[in-house]
Design a protein around this motif. Structure first.
Motif, PDB file in Angstrom:
ATOM      1  N   ALA A 290       0.902  -1.121   0.166  1.00  0.00           N
ATOM      2  CA  ALA A 290       0.088  -0.120   0.054  1.00  0.00           C
ATOM      3  C   ALA A 290       0.824   1.267   0.035  1.00  0.00           C
ATOM      4  O   ALA A 290       2.129   1.112   0.216  1.00  0.00           O
ATOM      5  CB  ALA A 290      -0.772   0.051   1.354  1.00  0.00           C
ATOM      6  N   ILE A 291       0.282   2.453  -0.389  1.00  0.00           N
ATOM      7  CA  ILE A 291       0.994   3.624  -0.169  1.00  0.00           C
ATOM      8  C   ILE A 291       0.479   4.395   0.907  1.00  0.00           C
ATOM      9  O   ILE A 291      -1.075   4.636   1.172  1.00  0.00           O
ATOM     10  CB  ILE A 291       0.464   4.421  -1.289  1.00  0.00           C
ATOM     11  CG1 ILE A 291       1.030   3.674  -2.612  1.00  0.00           C
ATOM     12  CG2 ILE A 291       1.066   5.839  -1.440  1.00  0.00           C
ATOM     13  CD1 ILE A 291       2.565   3.432  -2.846  1.00  0.00           C
ATOM     14  N   GLY A 292       1.424   5.159   1.938  1.00  0.00           N
ATOM     15  CA  GLY A 292       0.898   5.705   2.980  1.00  0.00           C
ATOM     16  C   GLY A 292       0.654   4.725   4.070  1.00  0.00           C
ATOM     17  O   GLY A 292       0.660   3.674   3.920  1.00  0.00           O
ATOM     18  N   TYR A 293       0.771   5.242   5.407  1.00  0.00           N
ATOM     19  CA  TYR A 293       0.246   4.608   6.547  1.00  0.00           C
ATOM     20  C   TYR A 293      -0.960   4.407   6.748  1.00  0.00           C
ATOM     21  O   TYR A 293      -1.885   5.049   6.127  1.00  0.00           O
ATOM     22  CB  TYR A 293       0.865   5.378   7.793  1.00  0.00           C
ATOM     23  CG  TYR A 293       2.366   5.459   8.176  1.00  0.00           C
ATOM     24  CD1 TYR A 293       3.187   4.523   8.450  1.00  0.00           C
ATOM     25  CD2 TYR A 293       3.088   6.585   7.773  1.00  0.00           C
ATOM     26  CE1 TYR A 293       4.478   4.732   8.607  1.00  0.00           C
ATOM     27  CE2 TYR A 293       4.365   6.857   7.700  1.00  0.00           C
ATOM     28  CZ  TYR A 293       5.145   5.764   8.215  1.00  0.00           C
ATOM     29  OH  TYR A 293       6.429   5.751   8.313  1.00  0.00           O
ATOM     30  N   PRO A 294      -1.409   3.187   7.369  1.00  0.00           N
ATOM     31  CA  PRO A 294      -2.728   2.725   7.544  1.00  0.00           C
ATOM     32  C   PRO A 294      -3.438   3.616   8.537  1.00  0.00           C
ATOM     33  O   PRO A 294      -4.948   3.675   8.306  1.00  0.00           O
ATOM     34  CB  PRO A 294      -2.523   1.207   8.085  1.00  0.00           C
ATOM     35  CG  PRO A 294      -1.429   1.403   8.939  1.00  0.00           C
ATOM     36  CD  PRO A 294      -0.522   2.233   8.275  1.00  0.00           C
TER      37      PRO A 294
END
Length: 764
Positions: free
Chosen positions: A759-763
């Motif tokens: 994924a892109i970015g923190y969850p």
């Protein structure tokens, strides 16, 4: 191999701990290793706030000694071993990671520390206190014991302002009614400085453009009583204060440059006067009447730094200017007031832009493929700061690692959208907005999407919305859409998908209700982004209601058949609550937590939420040990359950909790350990989904997973890889839900129990 490497590293660290007690042999001759200092405080009476004073004095005991782990100098040992001649790779590595420079007693100055302690006590009102120190040397170690005798503090009787005939003296006297220097309070230099800062800020708000808090001086008179230790405080202006520093200023002229460029000659530009302001521009780019609404400063108004700052914020929030610069220039004056000319320089962004994004999409349900996004932007469309955004998207996904059942498992997606954003409130009647921090914006949007899930169905949708969004301050964001419309059309379904719908009437019903008309509201309060803040918070609230107005019109029309303009409409209420807390241990380590709760209530002619409004759990931003849409509802499990399945596991209720420890590894590479828990449920019983209804024992039906992650953190861009495994599976029998064999060596176990997420970015 990874397990062996970990065991080897652990063995080395344990060996280092054992050997670290032998640091004495590394201490140079004539030096003593500093073990730290002890502080003893003696008082003759109880003193209010003594704990805070003691904490301040503890901070003065410098330097800090080398730290210990279980009573041993592990970091110091690593330094000694890593800096010797030919230390070897392991010693150099340990020194780099945990090594500490030695702190010797030669670096300690007890007499200097005594002076600092006495000085700090005097600044806090404890005059005539004293401090002593005693050094103890034992073997190759030394420590210091400080004894502090704190005197009775001096307390305030009154604050007197030395006054003159100047207007500023009257202003200061009026301000002292709100002073924080209360009678009976202890002398405190920090409070005096804070009071000077408060007076300075208030005077600037009242027009004193050139005032400075250094112009003020406090003088304490302690000769009131020899026994009671009282003092009187005098506040006055210093001598030789510049005349310009103690007079108020007003604004005489306001010049606005809506299309400023350093290459332009301001004398050759056209000037339009509106609301007593000069709008100076060559090419006519912004309507003065509209631009004036963002400017809070006025002619003949006293200088006010808050209004100046808010004016800059409002102009920046238009979204058309890359630079906003508000400057003041002093003018010649012959009266008792100062005079200012305000110049507002606005440098516009490029009017038109086109951006293309080529994406490689990978999802946790083994779908992957390319996608293309096109974004066209036209700023200042009608010369009032309006922005037109046109977006187009095309994407193709296919399921990898699907084995023999890959046939038909692909999807094709097309999307078109248009947003027109007005940097002001557009309503049926004129509204004078009252928001000083930023200007509410009006957004009108329309979009169309086409999704072909190969071999299963085709889904067409059209959406339109009309609403407003704004920032109330730097932390709070609001968005409300009084009008939100969606029309969804499910077409060209395959026999396989028809069977899925026939087996699940609730799912079929959620697709049948293809008209959604409602209102929604979003509120976010975000204090997560400041890395210097130890405790970060986020509160997200979402409200979504649909079908009420349409149902009323349906009843008024006399039909009351659950349809509007021939389309079956949905009725529901929905609320989302998103709570996040980040504990920033230091600038590089964080413990991040999240709690999400979503509740949807179908009513009227709806038995479940529309499909596009339902909740699902699992995936890269949810419970990462389970694939997307593969959890629930409740304890339900489909008969055909594998990565090739059509996941229709969604619900009306979602509860989820997450915790993640984030830490640095090397350079841009960061790591994480995490645990997730959650599930979705139905509001109403569904025979096709046994065990899916929400009950009071919902907590026993949570899916739980844990894992590790790697993040490539390139400042504003984070690429995330997470590997997780289930710890608790809700669809198993109640006594068998906990547990995992963790047979990493087994290929079948890895296939069934390891879930990789990209994924892109923190969850959160």
């Amino acid at each position: 191999m990874k397990t062996r490497g970990f065991i080897s590293t652990l063995t080395i660290l344990l060996l280092a701990v054992v050997l670290s007690c032998n640091v004495k042999k590394y201490i140079p001759e004539g030096e003593f290793l500093y073990k730290g200092a002890a502080l003893e405080i003696n008082t003759k009476e109880d003193i209010k706030g003594l704990d805070d004073v003691e904490e301040e004095l503890e901070d003065l005991l410098r330097p800090e000694p080398n730290s210990k782990i279980f009573g041993m100098y592990v970091g110091l040992w690593a330094h000694y071993k890593g800096t010797k001649e030919k230390p070897g790779f392991i010693n150099r590595f340990l020194n780099k990671k945990i090594g500490q420079e030695p702190v010797y007693f030669s670096q300690v100055n007890p007499s200097r520390t005594e002076d600092l302690i006495v000085n700090r006590l005097e600044n806090r009102g404890f005059f005539y206190s004293n401090s002593m120190s005693e050094v103890t040397r034992k073997g190759q170690f030394a420590e210091v014991a400080y004894t502090v005798n704190i005197s009775t503090p001096y307390t305030l009787t009154e604050v007197v302002v030395d006054r003159d005939s100047l207007e500023i003296d009257k202003e200061i006297i009026a301000m002292m009614s709100e002073t924080r220097l209360d009678s009976g309070s202890r002398f405190d230099l920090n409070k005096l400085n804070a009071e000077r800062t408060r007076i300075d800020s208030t005077l600037k708000e009242r027009g004193y453009y050139n005032f400075n808090n250094d112009f003020l001086i406090f003088e304490a008179d302690t000769n009131i009583s020899d026994s009671l230790r009282l003092f009187k405080l005098y506040l006055r202006l210093k001598k030789n204060v510049p005349a310009k520093g103690i007079i108020p200023y007003k604004i005489d002229t306001i010049n606005v440059f809506p299309n400023y460029s350093i290459d332009e000659d301001g004398d050759k530009l056209d000037t339009t006067i509106y609301d007593d302001k000069n709008f100076i521009q060559g090419n006519f780019v912004f309507k003065p009447r509209l631009l004036n609404e963002y400017i809070l400063i006025e002619n003949n108004q006293r200088y006010n730094p808050t209004l100046s700052r808010l004016t800059s914020n409002r102009l920046s929030s238009i979204g058309n200017y890359k630079f906003v610069n508000l400057r003041y220039e002093e003018l010649e004056s012959s009266d008792s007031l100062g005079h200012l000319k305000a110049s507002i320089y606005l440098s516009p962004m490029t009017k038109r832009s086109l951006r293309a994004e080529l994406l490689a999409v990978s999802k946790s349900n083994n779908f992957a493929g390319p996608a293309l996004n096109l974004i066209y932007r036209n700023r200042n469309l009608f010369k009032g700061g309006e922005t037109l955004n046109l977006t187009g998207r095309a994407g193709y996904e296919f399921q990898i690692a699907g084995g023999e059942n890959r046939k038909g498992l692909q999807s094709f997606e097309l999307g078109l959208g248009a947003d027109l954003i007005f940097p002001r409130v557009i309503f049926f009647v004129p509204i004078k907005e009252k928001f000083s921090y930023s200007v509410p914006k009006t957004k009108m949007g329309i979009s169309a999407e086409y999704l072909s899930r190969g071999g299963l169905y085709r889904l067409k949708s059209i959406s339109a919305n009309y609403g407003y969004f704004w920032n109330a301050n730097q932390f709070a964001y609001h968005e409300i859409n009084p009008l939100s419309l969606s029309v969804v059309n499910l077409s060209k379904t395959s026999p396989e998908f028809d069977q899925i719908l026939n087996d699940n009437p609730f799912l079929k019903r959620s697709f049948d209700q293809n008209f959604i008309a409602g209102i929604n509201y979003t509120f976010n309060y975000n204090k997560l982004n400041d890395r210097f803040r130890t405790h970060g918070y986020f509160l997200g609230l979402g409200l979504d209601f649909a079908g009420n107005t349409v149902h009323l019109l349906d009843k008024i029309s006399g039909t009351d058949d659950g349809k509007f303009l021939g389309l079956e409409y949905a009725q529901y209420g929905k609320i989302d609550l998103d709570l996040r807390y980040h504990w920033n241990i230091d600038k590089k380590q964080t413990v991040a937590t999240r709690l999400f709760a979503g509740w949807g209530m179908p009513y009227g002619n709806s038995q479940s939420l529309p499909y596009i409004k339902q909740y699902f759990s699992g995936g890269p931003n949810s419970v990462r040990a389970f694939r997307i849409r593969s959890i629930g509802p409740g304890t339900y499990r489909p008969e055909n359950f594998d990565v090739n399945s059509y996941f229709d596991q969604s619900g009306d209720i979602r509860i989820e909790g997450n915790i993640e420890y984030r830490f640095p590894i090397v350079s841009l590479l960061k790591g994480a350990f995490f645990m997730d828990a959650g599930n979705v449920w139905l509001m109403n019983e569904n025979e096709a989904l046994p065990g899916g209804k929400f009950t009071s024992s919902w907590w026993s039906e949570l899916a739980v997973g844990a894992g590790v992650g790697l993040r490539v953190d390139i400042q504003f861009f984070v690429i995330r890889f997470d590997l997780a495994t289930p710890l608790r599976v809700p669809y198993l029998d109640e006594g068998e839900r906990w547990g995992n064999t963790f047979d990493i060596g087994s290929r079948s176990w890895r296939k069934q129990n390891l879930v990789f997420n990209f994924a892109i970015g923190y969850p959160f």
